[in-house]
Design a protein around this motif. Structure first.
Motif, PDB file in Angstrom:
ATOM      1  N   MET A 124       8.288   3.862  -7.630  1.00  0.00           N
ATOM      2  CA  MET A 124       6.827   3.889  -7.101  1.00  0.00           C
ATOM      3  C   MET A 124       5.723   4.236  -8.110  1.00  0.00           C
ATOM      4  O   MET A 124       4.771   3.672  -8.474  1.00  0.00           O
ATOM      5  CB  MET A 124       6.476   4.651  -5.956  1.00  0.00           C
ATOM      6  N   GLY A 125       6.256   5.404  -8.970  1.00  0.00           N
ATOM      7  CA  GLY A 125       5.360   5.893  -9.979  1.00  0.00           C
ATOM      8  C   GLY A 125       5.264   4.811 -11.161  1.00  0.00           C
ATOM      9  O   GLY A 125       4.124   4.653 -11.616  1.00  0.00           O
ATOM     10  N   LYS A 126       6.281   4.203 -11.636  1.00  0.00           N
ATOM     11  CA  LYS A 126       6.366   3.164 -12.657  1.00  0.00           C
ATOM     12  C   LYS A 126       5.455   2.003 -12.221  1.00  0.00           C
ATOM     13  O   LYS A 126       4.696   1.682 -12.797  1.00  0.00           O
ATOM     14  CB  LYS A 126       7.835   2.802 -12.706  1.00  0.00           C
ATOM     15  N   TYR A 173       8.191  13.420  -8.646  1.00  0.00           N
ATOM     16  CA  TYR A 173       9.075  12.349  -8.697  1.00  0.00           C
ATOM     17  C   TYR A 173       8.168  11.067  -9.279  1.00  0.00           C
ATOM     18  O   TYR A 173       8.649  10.244 -10.121  1.00  0.00           O
ATOM     19  CB  TYR A 173      10.092  11.993  -7.954  1.00  0.00           C
ATOM     20  N   CYS A 174       7.151  10.655  -8.421  1.00  0.00           N
ATOM     21  CA  CYS A 174       6.394   9.547  -8.860  1.00  0.00           C
ATOM     22  C   CYS A 174       5.633   9.872  -9.924  1.00  0.00           C
ATOM     23  O   CYS A 174       5.670   9.020 -10.778  1.00  0.00           O
ATOM     24  CB  CYS A 174       5.208   9.131  -7.575  1.00  0.00           C
ATOM     25  N   ALA A 175       5.226  11.078 -10.264  1.00  0.00           N
ATOM     26  CA  ALA A 175       4.636  11.427 -11.518  1.00  0.00           C
ATOM     27  C   ALA A 175       5.459  11.117 -12.580  1.00  0.00           C
ATOM     28  O   ALA A 175       5.063  11.035 -13.932  1.00  0.00           O
ATOM     29  CB  ALA A 175       4.053  12.793 -11.460  1.00  0.00           C
ATOM     30  N   VAL A 176       6.465  11.756 -12.572  1.00  0.00           N
ATOM     31  CA  VAL A 176       7.528  11.358 -13.597  1.00  0.00           C
ATOM     32  C   VAL A 176       7.991   9.772 -13.857  1.00  0.00           C
ATOM     33  O   VAL A 176       8.041   9.693 -14.907  1.00  0.00           O
ATOM     34  CB  VAL A 176       9.081  11.941 -13.015  1.00  0.00           C
ATOM     35  N   GLY A 177       7.760   9.056 -12.949  1.00  0.00           N
ATOM     36  CA  GLY A 177       8.066   7.469 -13.030  1.00  0.00           C
ATOM     37  C   GLY A 177       6.629   6.844 -13.693  1.00  0.00           C
ATOM     38  O   GLY A 177       6.766   6.262 -14.566  1.00  0.00           O
ATOM     39  N   TYR A 178       5.629   7.487 -13.351  1.00  0.00           N
ATOM     40  CA  TYR A 178       4.359   7.021 -13.878  1.00  0.00           C
ATOM     41  C   TYR A 178       4.233   7.468 -15.485  1.00  0.00           C
ATOM     42  O   TYR A 178       3.943   6.796 -16.264  1.00  0.00           O
ATOM     43  CB  TYR A 178       3.259   7.795 -13.314  1.00  0.00           C
TER      44      TYR A 178
END
Length: 462
Positions: free
Chosen positions: A268-270, A292-297
């Motif tokens: 979702m973050g990516k 965890y979304c921030a990690v992906g972003y």
């Protein structure tokens, strides 16, 4: 404000059934922090212990070693979505009917509770609680005459409409049931020779249990005298898994609906980084829901990932504001900025959702006061515009900021340089079976029609 709903756990054929259930509920504590309960079968009768508060506040060593005897147990940790916050509404709910002790643990929400309750009361049923789980018990009792408990449970489920993942003890039988839409998760596993059920796989991990599979939507599993029987209740419906399990509710180390929650949130973050890139100094979450979304972003964008807001993990769920004039303490006590990281920085904040917007507004205001040059906000779910009837305590439509304001209006209200919600299409790219999810809180397209008997239904404007 979103609130967790419930977690259920059960174990069959284990010498330390109560203790294993205690640890299972501990792993599921995030799903409900209001009350907890355990019921065991000691070979001749059910034993129970329930209380208000967190799992370690409710149970002690005496309960686990002496009072909750038996090798079969079910447990429940609760946040109320229907029924007041009272001890009598704590689960598992237990009754005795004829020669059978019955206990039930329920995760979900029925949409026809009022209709069923009224009909049952007209036929002589007397209710002890205000929650919808007791309705299911009365339906089971109504269908017990001349039949088996399995037949009674199936008949009850055909009358109940809505979300239900159930664990039932009927003397020494354990019964697990999932509604035909599969709104709420329920998993089957094994630890040694014991069978276990849980809302999430993180409970199995703690106990070093093997995850076997999900209980299928519309399936009833019965464990009787060590034998496992599966029944298809023939209520075939399209699957409507709750997408918020993956966005927010489930623990990131869990498997839910066959999905790895951690990977889904990173995806979702990516996707957010692809949909709404912005030039900035770093990416940060509002801990812990946005981590965890921030990690992906950050990984997708190539920007640094930082924790410029630190959560106080020792704040209790019942923090009391000292006075009305100090109401912001309830926000500030839980999360505090690293001041030297903020000044003159262009910041991207990633979080899971915006419900009312008031808490986020307070935090963004603090970042501005500390000298943040730009504040951009990225949200890993689409705008929440409609209440949920299936077990999530979302606000009424009148209190949902996205139901009444445009994205640009919300952006101005919170005080942001830019705001972007993930698209529905982007959200569904983050899961492996996109056709299986309920999106009603975003679209207003409800899998089960409103019946006009829920407070939230009356408020939704339908």
């Amino acid at each position: 404000m979103k609130r967790e709903y419930c977690g259920v756990f059960g174990i069959y054929n284990h010498a330390e059934a109560a203790r294993m259930t205690y640890f299972g509920l501990y792993a599921l504590q995030h799903r409900g922090q209001e009350s907890a309960g355990i019921v065991t079968w000691d070979g001749s009768a059910l034993r129970e212990e329930r209380g208000m508060g967190l799992v370690p506040e409710v149970f002690n060593e005496r309960h686990l070693s002496k009072e909750l005897k038996g090798d079969i147990a079910i447990g429940h940790t609760r946040y109320s979505t229907t029924g007041a916050s009272l001890l009598r509404n704590a689960q598992p709910f237990r009754v005795r009917y004829k020669n059978m002790d019955i206990a039930i643990a329920h995760n979900g929400n029925l949409v026809n509770t009022v209709e069923l309750r009224s009909r049952l009361e007209e036929s002589g049923s007397i209710f002890q609680t205000t929650n919808d789980s007791e309705v299911i018990v009365h339906l089971i009792a109504k269908h017990m005459n001349g039949g088996t408990v399995e037949e009674a449970v199936m008949a009850a489920c055909r009358e109940a409409r809505g979300a239900y993942s159930l664990l039932i003890l009927a003397n020494d039988k354990m019964i697990a049931v999932r509604d035909p839409h599969g709104f709420r998760p329920l998993l089957l596993g094994k630890v040694g020779d014991a069978h276990v059920f849980a809302s999430e796989s993180c409970a199995f991990d703690l106990l070093e249990a093997e995850l076997i599979r999900s209980v299928k939507p519309g399936e009833m599993i019965v464990i009787d005298k060590g034998k496992v029987h599966s029944y298809d209740m023939d209520m075939g419906k399209k699957r409507h898994h709750c997408i918020f399990e993956l966005i927010y509710f489930a623990r990131p180390d869990s498997m839910v609906f066959g999905e790895n929650v951690y990977f889904c949130r990173k995806a979702m973050g990516k996707q957010l980084a692809t949909e709404a890139p912005v030039d900035a100094d770093f990416v940060m979450p509002f801990p812990d829901s946005g981590v965890y979304c921030a990690v992906g972003y950050a990984q997708q964008s190539g920007l640094p990932y930082e924790h410029a807001m630190i959560r106080n993990h020792y704040v209790g769920r019942t923090f009391i504001q000292p006075s009305q004039d100090m109401r912001d303490y309830s926000v500030r006590v839980k999360i505090n900025p690293v001041k030297d990281m903020i000044k003159d920085k262009r910041i991207i904040i990633v979080d899971d959702s915006i419900v009312r917007g008031t808490t986020i507004r307070t935090r963004v205001k603090k970042l501005r006061e500390l000298g943040a040059r730009e504040v951009h906000f990225r949200v890993s779910c689409p705008p929440i515009k409609f209440p949920c009837f299936y077990g999530i305590d979302f606000a009424s439509k009148g209190e949902l900021i996205a139901a009444n304001h445009s994205v640009r209006e919300i952006e101005r209200f919170i005080g942001l340089d830019s705001l972007h919600y993930i698209s529905i299409e982007g959200l569904l790219k983050s899961v492996s079976t996109p056709d299986d999810y309920c999106l009603a809180c975003f679209t207003g397209s409800y899998p089960l029609q409103c019946e006009g008997n829920l407070k939230s239904c009356l408020e939704c404007g339908c």
